[in-house]
Design an enzyme around this catalytic site. Sequence first.
Site, PDB file in Angstrom:
ATOM      1  N   CYS A  40      -1.435   1.007  -5.353  1.00  0.00           N
ATOM      2  CA  CYS A  40      -1.574   2.266  -4.620  1.00  0.00           C
ATOM      3  C   CYS A  40      -0.614   3.284  -5.238  1.00  0.00           C
ATOM      4  O   CYS A  40       0.594   3.197  -5.046  1.00  0.00           O
ATOM      5  CB  CYS A  40      -1.245   2.039  -3.144  1.00  0.00           C
ATOM      6  SG  CYS A  40      -1.018   3.527  -2.171  1.00  0.00           S
ATOM      7  N   CYS A  43       1.605   5.135  -2.842  1.00  0.00           N
ATOM      8  CA  CYS A  43       2.662   4.233  -2.353  1.00  0.00           C
ATOM      9  C   CYS A  43       3.825   4.220  -3.333  1.00  0.00           C
ATOM     10  O   CYS A  43       4.996   4.289  -2.930  1.00  0.00           O
ATOM     11  CB  CYS A  43       2.126   2.818  -2.172  1.00  0.00           C
ATOM     12  SG  CYS A  43       0.792   2.645  -0.969  1.00  0.00           S
TER      13      CYS A  43
END
Length: 119
Positions: A40, A43
């Site tokens: 991600c 993230c």
Amino acid sequence: MDTTPNEHPSAIVEVEASNFSEEVLKSAEPVIVDFWKNGCQPCDMIAPFLEQIATELAGKVKVVKLNKAENPELVARYGVRGYPTLALFKGGEVAVADIDFGTGSFRSSILNALARLRT
């Protein structure tokens, strides 16, 4: 604190099903939970900012990370659908289900969420 070779100790605690209750639900201080997943990019982008917040606000707020792949039951329990999701817990309950960090600065979004706990 978690450490990996050639890195500084982290102010962020890794949590999983086995320690979630102790680290998050029973915490005396508010806890920001970073629900994240491998691969991600957003993230990865917020990780240094979370580390900074965890260091700056140590003793006032705890920051923890919870990996989606390793903890699907907790992800489902808290209705996490997108990543990253930042939730703020206080007194064993979700106080802010999804900290909106898409507008303004990341730091101000965190501080605004914490300020809402006092009102």
